[in-house]
Enzyme design. Structure first.
Site, PDB file in Angstrom:
ATOM      1  N   LYS A  48       0.841  -1.208   0.000  1.00 22.57           N
ATOM      2  CA  LYS A  48       0.000   0.000   0.000  1.00 22.57           C
ATOM      3  C   LYS A  48       0.871   1.251   0.000  1.00 22.57           C
ATOM      4  O   LYS A  48       0.610   2.200  -0.736  1.00 22.57           O
ATOM      5  CB  LYS A  48      -0.929   0.004   1.239  1.00 22.57           C
ATOM      6  CG  LYS A  48      -2.073  -0.984   1.135  1.00 22.57           C
ATOM      7  CD  LYS A  48      -2.904  -1.049   2.408  1.00 22.57           C
ATOM      8  CE  LYS A  48      -3.842  -2.246   2.347  1.00 22.57           C
ATOM      9  NZ  LYS A  48      -4.649  -2.432   3.557  1.00 22.57           N
ATOM     10  N   GLN A  92      -5.016  -1.544   9.825  1.00 20.04           N
ATOM     11  CA  GLN A  92      -4.740  -2.790   9.123  1.00 20.04           C
ATOM     12  C   GLN A  92      -5.257  -3.976   9.942  1.00 20.04           C
ATOM     13  O   GLN A  92      -4.987  -4.093  11.136  1.00 20.04           O
ATOM     14  CB  GLN A  92      -3.225  -2.916   8.857  1.00 20.04           C
ATOM     15  CG  GLN A  92      -2.835  -4.108   8.008  1.00 20.04           C
ATOM     16  CD  GLN A  92      -3.396  -4.049   6.583  1.00 20.04           C
ATOM     17  OE1 GLN A  92      -3.653  -2.981   6.042  1.00 20.04           O
ATOM     18  NE2 GLN A  92      -3.585  -5.200   5.985  1.00 20.04           N
ATOM     19  N   ASP A 117     -11.455   2.548   3.813  1.00 16.86           N
ATOM     20  CA  ASP A 117     -11.598   1.091   3.712  1.00 16.86           C
ATOM     21  C   ASP A 117     -13.077   0.691   3.608  1.00 16.86           C
ATOM     22  O   ASP A 117     -13.395  -0.429   3.207  1.00 16.86           O
ATOM     23  CB  ASP A 117     -11.013   0.410   4.967  1.00 16.86           C
ATOM     24  CG  ASP A 117      -9.692  -0.289   4.705  1.00 16.86           C
ATOM     25  OD1 ASP A 117      -9.400  -0.580   3.528  1.00 16.86           O
ATOM     26  OD2 ASP A 117      -8.968  -0.560   5.677  1.00 16.86           O
TER      27      ASP A 117
END
Ligand code: GUN
Length: 293
Positions: A48, A92, A117
Site C-alpha cells: 500500500k 490494518q 476502507d
C-alpha cells in the site's frame, strides 16, 4: 474463455489517478495504523505504501507494538480525524489476538469522511441504503472489473459465496444496487453446488483452496475468485482454475485478478476523499457526498 487481467486494469486505474492528482493539484493523504508484526499484514502495508508513493498519495504509517492499548490507538485515530490534511485512515486488519475482539469497535472511531476502507458501520449502512459513500476495496474492485469487461449485472443471477462484512455482504448489496438478483451463500448453505450452478456470475470469497470445481459452475458463467491461499509458497484461489477455465466465459486468475484491484480501489477512495474535502471546504459545511457505484 476470457481471463480478466486485474493487474492490467489496476495499472490503468493507478495511472489515471496519478494524472488526476497532478491535473487537479490534489494533495491526497492516508494514514495507515498497524499493530504488531503479522507477516501478511507487513506485506500488504508495504504494498500500500509503495502504491501510494507511485501515484502521488502521501502515506504515513503509524506502527505500534503488539502490547499497545486500545486507548492509544483510539487517541491516534481521533488526532487523525481532526487533521484536515489527512483524507483517509485505515487500521490494518487483523489486529493482534489481544485486540481482535475490539477491532470493529476501534475501526468505528474513524470518521465516516475518512473511512476509505469502507469497513465502518456508517459506510456499510450507506451501501445498504443504496447511497454508497466509500465502498470497501475488494467489492469496489470486482464491480470495476465487471464494468471494464462490459459485463452487465442487471437482472443477472449473481451468487456470492462468502458473507464476510468486508467482502461478501457489501459486494452483494453493491450488486443489488445495480439490479442484479443476488444470492449470498456461505459455509452453512445447503445445496451449495445447486445454488452455484444457477449463477450467471459466481463470486467466491470463502478462503478455501481450490474449493470450487467445474461441477459448481454453469456453462458460460462469469467466475470471480477472491481467494488467496498460500500452499507450499504458491498462491491459489478459492476456485480450481484448471478445472473451471474451459467451462466459464470469463474468469479472474490468482494471482493477478482481484488482488491487484484492491489496492487500486483503496487509492481511488483516498483521492475521492481528498476531492470531497475540497468541496466541503468550498461549501463551508459538511456534506455526505454520496454517490452511485
Ligand atoms: N487486511 C487485509 N486486507 C485489508 C484491507 O483491505 N484493509 C485493512 N484495513 N486490513 C486488511
Amino acid at each position: 474463455m476470457n481471463i480478466i487481467d486485474g493487474k492490467k486494469i489496476s495499472e490503468e486505474i493507478k495511472e489515471d489517478l496519478k494524472k488526476e492528482i497532478i491535473d487537479k493539484n490534489l494533495k491526497p493523504s492516508i494514514a495507515i495504523i498497524m499493530v504488531g508484526n503479522n507477516p501478511a499484514s507487513e506485506v500488504y502495508v508495504r504494498n500500500k505504501l509503495k502504491a501510494c508513493e507511485k501515484v502521488g498519495i502521501k502515506a504515513e504509517l503509524f506502527h505500534y507494538e503488539e502490547n499497545v492499548s486500545e486507548d492509544e490507538i483510539i487517541d491516534c485515530i481521533e488526532k487523525l480525524n481532526a487533521n484536515e490534511d489527512v483524507h483517509g485512515i485505515i487500521v490494518q486488519s487483523p489486529l493482534p489476538y489481544k485486540l481482535r475482539e475490539k477491532e470493529d469497535y476501534i475501526t468505528n472511531f474513524i470518521k465516516p469522511d475518512k473511512d476509505v476502507d469502507g469497513f465502518g458501520i456508517y459506510s456499510l449502512g450507506c451501501v445498504t441504503s443504496d447511497q454508497t459513500k466509500f465502498l470497501a476495496a475488494t467489492p469496489y474492485g470486482i464491480i470495476k472489473m465487471l464494468e471494464h469487461e462490459n459485463i452487465d449485472v442487471e437482472g443477472k443471477n449473481v451468487v456470492v459465496v462468502g458473507r464476510s462484512v468486508i467482502v461478501g455482504r457489501p459486494l452483494a448489496l453493491a450488486l443489488l444496487n445495480k439490479n442484479a438478483t443476488v444470492t449470498i451463500a456461505h459455509s452453512k448453505t445447503k445445496n451449495l453446488k445447486e445454488i452455484c450452478n444457477m449463477a450467471d456470475i459466481l463470486v467466491v470469497a470463502i478462503g478455501k483452496d481450490r474449493f470450487i470445481t467445474a461441477d459448481y459452475v454453469k456453462e458460460g458463467a462469469v467466475v470471480i475468485d477472491v481467494g488467496i491461499n498460500r500452499i507450499d509458497g504458491k498462491l491459489y484461489g478459492d476456485v480450481d482454475f484448471e478445472s473451471v477455465k474451459d467451462k466459464c466465459s470469463y474468469i479472474t486468475p490468482v494471482p493477478g485478478g482481484v488482488g491487484p484491484m484492491t489496492i487500486a480501489m483503496l487509492l481511488t477512495n483516498v483521492v475521492e476523499s481528498a476531492k470531497n474535502a475540497i468541496e466541503i471546504k468550498e461549501r463551508g459545511k459538511w456534506t455526505r457526498n454520496l454517490k452511485k457505484h
